[in-house]
Structures are given as C-alpha cells and as structure tokens.
Design a protein around this motif. Sequence first.
Motif, PDB file in Angstrom:
ATOM      1  N   UNK A 234      16.960  11.577  60.684  1.00  0.00           N
ATOM      2  CA  UNK A 234      15.762  10.764  60.470  1.00  0.00           C
ATOM      3  C   UNK A 234      14.549  11.362  61.187  1.00  0.00           C
ATOM      4  N   UNK A 235      14.795  12.071  62.277  1.00  0.00           N
ATOM      5  CA  UNK A 235      13.702  12.646  63.052  1.00  0.00           C
ATOM      6  C   UNK A 235      13.299  14.038  62.566  1.00  0.00           C
ATOM      7  N   UNK A 236      14.085  14.601  61.664  1.00  0.00           N
ATOM      8  CA  UNK A 236      13.884  16.000  61.268  1.00  0.00           C
ATOM      9  C   UNK A 236      12.503  16.252  60.672  1.00  0.00           C
ATOM     10  N   UNK A 237      11.941  15.258  59.963  1.00  0.00           N
ATOM     11  CA  UNK A 237      10.645  15.460  59.311  1.00  0.00           C
ATOM     12  C   UNK A 237       9.525  15.709  60.312  1.00  0.00           C
ATOM     13  N   UNK A 238       9.699  15.226  61.532  1.00  0.00           N
ATOM     14  CA  UNK A 238       8.657  15.380  62.546  1.00  0.00           C
ATOM     15  C   UNK A 238       8.797  16.675  63.338  1.00  0.00           C
ATOM     16  N   UNK A 239       9.906  17.380  63.174  1.00  0.00           N
ATOM     17  CA  UNK A 239      10.121  18.656  63.884  1.00  0.00           C
ATOM     18  C   UNK A 239      10.947  19.567  62.981  1.00  0.00           C
ATOM     19  N   UNK A 240      10.253  20.095  61.970  1.00  0.00           N
ATOM     20  CA  UNK A 240      10.910  20.841  60.910  1.00  0.00           C
ATOM     21  C   UNK A 240      11.644  22.071  61.428  1.00  0.00           C
ATOM     22  N   UNK A 241      10.989  22.853  62.289  1.00  0.00           N
ATOM     23  CA  UNK A 241      11.649  24.076  62.746  1.00  0.00           C
ATOM     24  C   UNK A 241      12.867  23.764  63.602  1.00  0.00           C
ATOM     25  N   UNK A 242      12.799  22.699  64.390  1.00  0.00           N
ATOM     26  CA  UNK A 242      13.972  22.279  65.166  1.00  0.00           C
ATOM     27  C   UNK A 242      15.150  22.015  64.234  1.00  0.00           C
TER      28      UNK A 242
END
Length: 313
Positions: A234-242
């Motif tokens: 769910x958090x991936x969209x806010x830290x794409x490279x991570x």
Amino acid sequence: MTGLPAGRSVQVKVPATSANLGPGFDTLGLALSLYDDLEVTVRDEPGAFVDVIGVGQGEVPTDASNLVVRTIAHTFGVFGQPVPGLHLVARNAIPHGRGMGSSGAAIVAGIMAAKGLLDGIVDIDSDDLLRIATDLEGHPDNVAPALFGGLTIAWTGVTGPRHKKLMVHRGVSPLVCVPQSTMSTELARSLQPENVSRADAIFNVSRSSLLIAALIQSPELLLDATEDKLHQSYRASAMQETGDLIELLRSHGHAAVVSGAGPSILVLGSDPGQRAEAAELVAEHATTPWQSLMLAVDFKGATVIAHPAEALA
C-alpha cells in the motif's frame, strides 16, 4: 522536590532501529549498531540550549522545542520534578525521516537522560521507560528495541505497553540501504486501508510467527518469513524506487523489506557474504544515490552514564 546542582551531567547512547521487519507491523523491531550520542549538563541559567553535530545540524531546533529537550521535560514532569537549565550536545548519526527510528531514538535519549539526571532522586524502572516512550511515540515497536536492544516483540496489555527481548542468531547480517529522499510516517500510515481481508491477516500471522524462528534459530528461512501483505504494497506508490529495489532484491533471494515507514530498505542476510551481494545489487540498479550501511544487531540498547557535579569540579 529537589533541584539538581549545576554541572551534573549524563552521557546517553541510543541505537537506530528498524521496525515491522516485513510482516511484524507495529509489533517487531530490531536494534542496529548505528548510534546517536547525547551529553546533557545542568546549567545555573534556566532554559535549554542544544548543540547539534552531524545529522540534523542546522535543521532541528536548538532550544526548548527540541524533541529531546521536550522529552526530558515531560519525564521530569511525570515524576513531579522541576526542570533545571540544560545544555545538550547531540552527536547524531541516525538518518532522519528514513525509517531508522530517529524520532524514537530522540525520545529514548531524552528519557534516558532524565533517568540519569534523576538517579538517586527518582527510581525509573524499565516499565516506566517503555510506558513514557510509548506515550510520546504513539506505539512501542521502535522505542522498545531502542531502549532494550536486540529483537523485540512489543504489545499493549492491560497494564500498558510490554515487550519481550530476544537474542538474534549470530549469522543474521543486517544491511540498511538509505536513499537521499525522506518519508513521513504519517503519510505512510495514511496510505494503508482501515481493514484487511481475513486471508491477508492469516498470511501475516503465519509469516510473523515464522520470522521469529528465522531470526533466532533458522536464518535460512528469512526470505519466506519476511513476506507481508499488510502495509508494504500500500505504501509502494509513495516510494517507487524503494518498492522496485525490494522486488529486485527478493527476486535474487534476499530478504528485503521496507525499514520502518521507509524509504530505507532493510535486508536481513543469513551471512555477511549474502549481505554484500545485496549491497552490490542496489549499487548496480538504483537510479538515485543510495548509501549501504552494513550494520550489526545491537544487543545492549540505550545506555546512560551519570557524572555528579563534584566529579566535574
């Protein structure tokens, strides 16, 4: 109420932490061998003055609004003690806003400083430390390992926040990959749904249970044990490279997860060689600068050494 003499001082050392560890959302945390060091000295003059060296220099407040100072004042207030004038020297190494527990470390540093300054006046035990830290931080998963070291399981019982400290298998080799970008914990939490499916809940219960076994006994299980369905996707969209790097690392067999709220990545290697391979992958494939920190598990947690005023005369 007892006033403290000018010159009384304490030295505090607090480790960085990585919380969640994949499936252990708001429950599991690991202390790491990267430290903020703090020296606090009682002054004759009222108020607080802070010297910041290293991380946060020129950025964090240097007066009474500083988080460490506010925590010291809060802890004194909990025990009904007047707050003296203070001079703080903070030598910070824990990155801010990167998912390595910097705010939790600041809170723990303040509480431990208060404990040392009030030594012989007020008895502050481990339950008090965790309770005050959790009240200020909001949840215990970061402050528990910062306080006590090692791998901690944290929960809230009928008597308040509790923790269990476990020793980590000596083969476990942590790597933290730190980007230049930051991430707000509040933003990260806002991206998660209020409810999850029964299947996802069961999935995470199984993986978090397996993760305990992997960390203390069977590191070869770390890849399976760090799977998660409660928060990272769910958090991936806010830290794409991570997210992209975690997917790459896991596809190569590395137990990579978001460190805390991110955007740093924690890799739990089963040996130092595997950890080095993970660092090489990040260096080869990252599109922005990342720093790889090859750390150990800290087993001591926060420490405080008190120096009475007469010892400095």
